[in-house]
Design an enzyme around this catalytic site. Structure first.
Site, PDB file in Angstrom:
ATOM      1  CE  LYS A  67      -9.318  -8.204 -11.333  1.00 19.69           C
ATOM      2  NZ  LYS A  67      -9.347  -6.876 -10.384  1.00 19.69           N
ATOM      3  NE  ARG A  78     -13.844  -0.611  -0.186  1.00 18.65           N
ATOM      4  CZ  ARG A  78     -13.107  -1.694  -0.570  1.00 18.65           C
ATOM      5  NH1 ARG A  78     -12.876  -3.375  -0.535  1.00 18.65           N
ATOM      6  NH2 ARG A  78     -11.935  -1.119  -1.401  1.00 18.65           N
TER       7      ARG A  78
END
Ligand code: PNS
Length: 161
Positions: free
Chosen positions: A43, A92
Site C-alpha cells: 500500500k 471510534r
C-alpha cells in the site's frame, strides 16, 4: 514483556486530530509510548514514511514520553523486538469493534504476553479517519479541524488537486 512500554501502531497517512487525542491520553497512562508506523509495501499511501514520521513528531512536540519508529511484518514480532507489553488502540464507532476484536484476539493468541488496551475516542473525533482527511484535502476543503495545527498546510498543499 514490559507493561510500561505501550505501542500505538498504525498507518498515520496522515496523523489526524483523533490519533493525537489517543496519543496524548495514552502517554498520560503509560510511562513510554511508542508510535509505530507500519511499512506496508503493498500500500503506497499518500505520504512517504519520512513525511509521516516528521508530521507525527511535529504534532506531538511537547509530549515528553513519546517516541517514534516504523516497523514491518507482524505487530507482535515488533512488540517482542522492543520488549513492549501493551498495544494501544482507539475505538471510534461501534463499527470499529468487529475488526478490533478480531485483531486483539489474534494478536493475543500469537503472543499471550501482549495485551491490547482500548481507549474510546473523544466524541468530536468519532467519525474522523485519515482517508476522510485525504478526501477533504484533495477537494480543497478546510482540514484544520481534523488534523494537528502544525501539519495543516503541508497536508493541504500536498493533496490538493
Ligand atoms: O492505521 P490502522 O490501519 O488502524 O493500523 C492497523 C495496524 C497497522 C495496527 C495493523 O494493520 C497491524 O498491526 N498490521 C501489522 C500486521 C499484523 O500484525 N497483522 C496481524 C493483525 S491480526
Amino acid at each position: 514483556m514490559n507493561p510500561e512500554i505501550c505501542v500505538y501502531a498504525g498507518s498515520f497517512d496522515p496523523i489526524t486530530a483523533g490519533h493525537l487525542d489517543i496519543i496524548r491520553r495514552g502517554a498520560a497512562i503509560f510511562p513510554k509510548l511508542v508510535v509505530a508506523v507500519l511499512r506496508n509495501p503493498s500500500k503506497k499511501g499518500a505520504f512517504t514514511m519520512e513525511e509521516r514520521l516528521s508530521m507525527l513528531e511535529r504534532s506531538c512536540a511537547g509530549i515528553p514520553n513519546v517516541v517514534f519508529d516504523s516497523f514491518d511484518g507482524l505487530l507482535v514480532d515488533y512488540m517482542r523486538k522492543i520488549d513492549a507489553g501493551v498495544i494501544l488502540r482507539g475505538l471510534r464507532a461501534v463499527s470499529d469493534f468487529e475488526s478490533e476484536f478480531q485483531m486483539a484476539q489474534l494478536n493475543r493468541q500469537m503472543e499471550p504476553q501482549v495485551e491490547t488496551f482500548f481507549l474510546m475516542t473523544s466524541p468530536e473525533h468519532a467519525y474522523l479517519s485519515s482517508s476522510a482527511v485525504r478526501e477533504i484535502a484533495m477537494f480543497g476543503g478546510d482540514i484544520s479541524p481534523f488534523v494537528p495545527a502544525p501539519i495543516v498546510q503541508e497536508v493541504a498543499c500536498k493533496l490538493r488537486k
